[in-house]
Motif scaffolding. Structure first.
Motif, PDB file in Angstrom:
ATOM      1  N   PHE A 631       0.825  -1.212   0.000  1.00  0.00           N
ATOM      2  CA  PHE A 631       0.000   0.000   0.000  1.00  0.00           C
ATOM      3  C   PHE A 631       0.860   1.264   0.000  1.00  0.00           C
ATOM      4  O   PHE A 631       0.600   2.199  -0.766  1.00  0.00           O
ATOM      5  CB  PHE A 631      -0.936   0.015   1.205  1.00  0.00           C
ATOM      6  N   GLU A 632       1.862   1.307   0.866  1.00  0.00           N
ATOM      7  CA  GLU A 632       2.723   2.496   0.937  1.00  0.00           C
ATOM      8  C   GLU A 632       3.360   2.789  -0.416  1.00  0.00           C
ATOM      9  O   GLU A 632       3.382   3.932  -0.875  1.00  0.00           O
ATOM     10  CB  GLU A 632       3.811   2.286   1.991  1.00  0.00           C
ATOM     11  N   GLU A 633       3.900   1.773  -1.062  1.00  0.00           N
ATOM     12  CA  GLU A 633       4.570   1.976  -2.343  1.00  0.00           C
ATOM     13  C   GLU A 633       3.580   2.348  -3.438  1.00  0.00           C
ATOM     14  O   GLU A 633       3.836   3.230  -4.257  1.00  0.00           O
ATOM     15  CB  GLU A 633       5.342   0.713  -2.724  1.00  0.00           C
ATOM     16  N   PHE A 638       1.291   6.516  -6.928  1.00  0.00           N
ATOM     17  CA  PHE A 638       0.064   7.166  -7.379  1.00  0.00           C
ATOM     18  C   PHE A 638       0.115   8.663  -7.117  1.00  0.00           C
ATOM     19  O   PHE A 638      -0.218   9.469  -7.994  1.00  0.00           O
ATOM     20  CB  PHE A 638      -1.142   6.535  -6.683  1.00  0.00           C
ATOM     21  N   TYR A 639       0.533   9.041  -5.922  1.00  0.00           N
ATOM     22  CA  TYR A 639       0.637  10.457  -5.570  1.00  0.00           C
ATOM     23  C   TYR A 639       1.562  11.178  -6.555  1.00  0.00           C
ATOM     24  O   TYR A 639       1.255  12.279  -7.025  1.00  0.00           O
ATOM     25  CB  TYR A 639       1.171  10.587  -4.146  1.00  0.00           C
ATOM     26  N   THR A 694      -0.973   2.384 -13.704  1.00  0.00           N
ATOM     27  CA  THR A 694       0.439   2.706 -13.934  1.00  0.00           C
ATOM     28  C   THR A 694       1.225   2.650 -12.637  1.00  0.00           C
ATOM     29  O   THR A 694       2.320   2.079 -12.574  1.00  0.00           O
ATOM     30  CB  THR A 694       0.565   4.098 -14.562  1.00  0.00           C
ATOM     31  N   SER A 695       0.665   3.245 -11.573  1.00  0.00           N
ATOM     32  CA  SER A 695       1.371   3.281 -10.291  1.00  0.00           C
ATOM     33  C   SER A 695       1.443   1.901  -9.654  1.00  0.00           C
ATOM     34  O   SER A 695       2.412   1.569  -8.976  1.00  0.00           O
ATOM     35  CB  SER A 695       0.705   4.281  -9.342  1.00  0.00           C
ATOM     36  N   MET A 699       4.815   0.028  -8.545  1.00  0.00           N
ATOM     37  CA  MET A 699       5.021  -0.582  -7.230  1.00  0.00           C
ATOM     38  C   MET A 699       5.565  -1.991  -7.385  1.00  0.00           C
ATOM     39  O   MET A 699       6.516  -2.396  -6.700  1.00  0.00           O
ATOM     40  CB  MET A 699       3.697  -0.604  -6.461  1.00  0.00           C
ATOM     41  N   MET A 700       5.004  -2.755  -8.304  1.00  0.00           N
ATOM     42  CA  MET A 700       5.457  -4.131  -8.509  1.00  0.00           C
ATOM     43  C   MET A 700       6.906  -4.173  -8.974  1.00  0.00           C
ATOM     44  O   MET A 700       7.669  -5.057  -8.578  1.00  0.00           O
ATOM     45  CB  MET A 700       4.551  -4.830  -9.528  1.00  0.00           C
ATOM     46  N   ALA A 701       7.304  -3.209  -9.793  1.00  0.00           N
ATOM     47  CA  ALA A 701       8.694  -3.152 -10.255  1.00  0.00           C
ATOM     48  C   ALA A 701       9.648  -2.770  -9.133  1.00  0.00           C
ATOM     49  O   ALA A 701      10.844  -3.095  -9.180  1.00  0.00           O
ATOM     50  CB  ALA A 701       8.811  -2.169 -11.415  1.00  0.00           C
ATOM     51  N   GLU A 702       9.123  -2.087  -8.118  1.00  0.00           N
ATOM     52  CA  GLU A 702       9.954  -1.631  -7.005  1.00  0.00           C
ATOM     53  C   GLU A 702      10.165  -2.731  -5.964  1.00  0.00           C
ATOM     54  O   GLU A 702      11.173  -2.706  -5.236  1.00  0.00           O
ATOM     55  CB  GLU A 702       9.296  -0.416  -6.342  1.00  0.00           C
TER      56      GLU A 702
END
Length: 832
Positions: A631-633, A638-639, A694-695, A699-702
């Motif tokens: 969620f945080e990522e 997204f932000y 997109t976000s 996140m998944m890539a991070e």
């Protein structure tokens, strides 16, 4: 030949001796004289155990009567004295005995004197010690501290307290053999200095810097220029769902109307980014936006035993040694227990036989920037109300270890000092006006009065003398009264004043005086049965005076109020559980909307598994969960996608960021809002759905990168869980490697009641039930009583704090009281 060898050996011996006994400088970083540091007689070996583990009796010059100190098994001293001055003398002695380096280092940092200890070295991004020292001097901190000392001197009662405390601290310093200096003095090759009222004032200034310096004038001005008519939509000053500190509907009375602020500056363009990055200078020297705290008091109607229960946990940067020192002080007219600030007298947060109190930070903006109209090239003359004014010049001597004295000239205007004179800075050549330079920063008498207070009236009277940093003082009394007062001095502002950079050539932009303290928001014995605060807005908009901040909390206060409203027959155990609560209201409000708008058809099988885990999450940031990481990522990416108008710019750090709550409110209200459209794409109009997918993929890539970092930090337990991701640490106050604590596993996060972050969070937890017989209290803080890294009492409480455990405070009534945990005594005997 023999003579040659002898001479060579002699030269080598002399050279080695010189090297080992002389501080060196390697790549700009000074290292201590290694000979003395490693000496078995005077080096760090002497610090292998705490000198205070077995305290000795003292012959004290300056006390009126003998004083007895009883230590419990946690090394908490219980001082028994015949008068307050003697008690504070001993408190000063004990602070110096246990925390001398901490006291010394903090005051040097506040007074712009780091370079004389550390030399010229980089200490923060883009900043050297000399840079930081110059900024501290240019903020006007030393003149402001000197002004406070003069105010103390003008009041005989306060001056007697100040003098007694300093005498006690200096009594310890005078007896300290260089061999027994705290370890840090040996490492840095410096000596302790006499503790003076100016040191005390500078320490109070340090707290004001941390709690009352928050402002964003330049960023808000630039944001207004960037967004124009949309500014008020993106940056509303009041959160409509907010539950303010003083409940909605409170009758505050009326106040004289003030004109709106006359003008702002920089409204036509964004200040261009130049060679020096803004965060390196400005944001890095700003207080942590999370500085805050929770406090609440539940009245007798809501508790099981029909006694008030007070709870408090101030959130500050976590350091070793801790900012707090636990103590009890008992005299014929005062018996108080709690935590003190090493370097200052009295108990700051605590309880006595009759009342308990605890604070949270108010957080209102009391620091303003003024754009000056300079009239000459060297900027020593400026326009003010159509006339020419000259600046006052103050030359500051900055001692740099290994270099000598560097002089810096500070310009003072009618508003205050010019902090930055580098034209590349957005605050360059502006004047800085800060409340803490106008009023006394440490109301010593206030805390002594609180320490003695017996009822609501005495508590309220004590707060009349408190100025800065403004605090929400929660109160409980054994007679059943509960209350909350905003304690502090607040500038009287016109609407909008201080939110943006102001025109310094016009006196109409000055503050309109100060709000009468009788009008400071407060309430007592509310019908709902509890009082609370968590750094949210002080009041609703009906309050007759304007105040502002971009950092009011919008989540913890609502969580506290929601929980307390549903609770009855409350016990201490229930309050322990609540202080350690890891629930996120922000996640509860944002995640369902995000999941509902997420196009799962575009996701891979692995991604859908993450969606499933998030959909089952209960919004608690527990140590062993993975969902908080996802969620945080996701929300972070997204932000960044939403506010690409700001975050895609090279000067993004100079523009005010929209709040989290406003971002969520826009998402909830209109998924097709124009701010979801990416400015970089001209052929498509994106919606929130596009940005969420997109976000999510970002996140998944991070995640693999996060997993790699966790595996490096936790090779034995490399799970992708919140505790490993957050990686809590408590660094040494001087950032000395190896002298802090790292990789502390726990739950919590900044927007939960248990607001433990990376190196910021609850610095002291206290729960007090005001029983008729004797207050019952449970306490803990992330540190230990000793400031000596070689002592077992240095970090004794950290693990208990991290696990959410507490110690029961031993509140003594007599020095000879027989309790099983009392271990040591120390006597201070009057010199005849």
């Amino acid at each position: 030949m023999k003579l040659t060898k002898f001479l060579l050996s002699l030269i080598a011996t002399i050279g080695l001796t010189w090297f080992l006994n002389t501080s060196q400088n390697v790549k700009g970083a000074p290292i201590p004289a290694l000979g003395s540091l490693f000496s078995p007689f005077q080096g760090y070996w002497r610090n292998g155990k705490s000198l205070t583990d077995k305290p000795s009796d003292e012959m004290a010059q300056g006390i009126k009567n003998n004083v007895k100190v009883v230590y419990d098994d946690r090394q908490v001293p219980h001082i028994f004295a015949e008068n307050v001055e003697d008690a504070l003398f001993v408190q000063g002695f004990l602070h110096a005995q246990n925390r001398l380096w901490e006291m010394d280092f903090i005051t040097r940092a506040a007074g712009g004197r780091l370079s004389e200890v550390l030399g010229d070295r980089p200490i923060r991004l883009g900043l050297s010690t000399i840079d930081v020292d110059k900024i501290q001097r240019r903020r006007g901190l030393i003149p402001g501290a000197e002004k406070t000392v003069k105010e103390w001197q003008a009041d005989p009662e306060t001056w007697a307290l100040v003098t007694a405390y300093c005498m006690g601290a200096n009594a310890y310093i005078a007896k300290l053999d260089p061999r027994d200096y705290p370890l840090e003095y040996k490492i840095f090759g410096v000596k302790p200095e006499q503790w003076t009222p100016l040191h005390m004032s500078l320490l109070a200034t340090y707290m004001a810097l941390d709690l009352a310096l928050g402002e964003s004038d330049v960023q808000a001005t630039n944001a207004k220029a960037l967004f124009g008519n949309d500014f008020d939509f993106i940056y509303p000053e009041y959160f409509p769902e907010q539950q303010p500190v003083v409940p909605v509907g409170t009758n505050f009375g009326t106040a004289p109307a003030e004109k709106d602020a006359t003008s702002t500056i920089m409204s036509d363009k964004i200040t261009p980014l130049s060679m020096i990055d803004f965060p390196s200078i400005h944001e890095d020297l700003q207080p942590d936006a999370s500085n805050g705290s929770n406090n609440w008091v539940v009245g007798p109607s809501k508790t099981k035993n029909k006694n008030p229960i007070l709870c408090g946990d101030p959130h500050l940067s976590l350091k070793m040694p801790s900012i707090w020192y636990e103590i009890q002080i008992s005299t014929p007219d005062m018996n108080v227990y709690g935590v003190s600030l090493p370097g200052l007298p009295a108990v700051i947060i605590g309880f006595n036989d009759n009342i308990a109190w605890t604070q949270t930070n108010v957080g209102q903006d009391v620091a303003d920037w003024y754009s000056m109209k300079w009239l000459n090239p060297n900027r020593t003359e400026y326009q003010y109300d159509g006339t020419t004014r000259k600046v006052d010049l103050r030359v500051e001597d900055i001692l740099v270890k290994g270099v000598g004295i560097i002089k810096d000239t500070v310009k003072y205007t009618v508003w205050g000092p010019v902090v930055f004179d580098n034209d590349t800075m957005p605050n360059a050549n502006m004047a800085f006006h800060w409340l803490a330079n106008d009023v006394s920063k440490s109301s010593i008498k206030t805390f002594v009065q609180l320490n003695k207070a017996k009822n609501y009236d005495e508590y309220a009277k004590a707060l009349e003398g408190f100025n800065v940093p403004a605090q929400n003082f929660a109160f409980a009394c054994k007679n059943g009264d509960i209350a909350l007062h905003l304690g502090g001095t607040f500038p009287k502002k016109a609407k909008g004043q201080g939110r943006f950079v102001q025109d310094g050539s016009n006196s109409a932009n000055a503050w309109k005086g100060f709000i009468p303290k009788s009008m400071n928001p407060h309430y007592k014995n509310p019908a709902r049965g509890f009082v609370s605060s968590a750094n949210q807005h002080s009041t609703d908009p009906s309050y007759p005076y304007y105040f502002n901040s971009e950092n009011f909390d919008t989540y913890r206060g609502r969580i506290v109020n929601q929980k307390l409203s549903k609770m009855d027959t409350i016990t201490i155990e229930a309050m322990k559980k609540m202080q350690n609560d890891n629930f996120s209201l922000m996640a509860q409000e944002a995640l369902p909307i995000m999941l509902n708008l997420l196009d799962t058809a575009a996701l891979s099988t692995d991604m859908k598994q993450i969606v499933s885990e998030l959909s089952k999450w209960d919004y608690y940031y527990e140590a062993n969960k993975s969902a908080p990481i996802y969620f945080e990522e996701w929300f972070k990416f997204f932000y960044d996608e939403v506010w690409d108008e700001i975050l895609s710019r090279t000067d993004k750090s100079r523009i005010l960021k929209p709040t989290t709550w406003r971002t969520i409110a826009i998402l909830r209200g209109d998924a097709n809002n124009k701010f979801f459209d990416k400015i970089a794409s001209s052929d498509k109009k994106e919606t929130a759905k596009d940005l969420l997918i997109t976000s999510f993929k970002s996140m998944m890539a991070e995640i693999p990168k996060i997993q790699a970092e966790i595996s490096k930090n936790y090779p034995k337990t490399p799970q992708l869980i919140w505790a490993n991701y957050k990686d809590t640490e408590i660094p040494h106050i001087s950032n000395m490697p190896g002298l802090g604590r790292s990789h502390i596993a726990n739950g919590g996060y900044g927007k939960a009641i248990n607001a433990i972050k990376k190196n910021h969070g609850p610095s002291w937890r206290m729960i007090v039930e005001m029983t008729p017989e004797r207050p019952r209290a449970f306490v803990v803080y992330p540190g230990g009583q000793s400031g000596n890294p070689g002592s077992k009492y240095y970090d004794q409480f950290v693990d208990s704090w991290s696990k959410g455990n507490y110690y029961e405070a031993i509140f003594m009534r007599k020095a000879d009281e027989k309790l099983p945990t009392l271990t040591l005594t120390q006597e201070f005997k009057k010199v005849q």
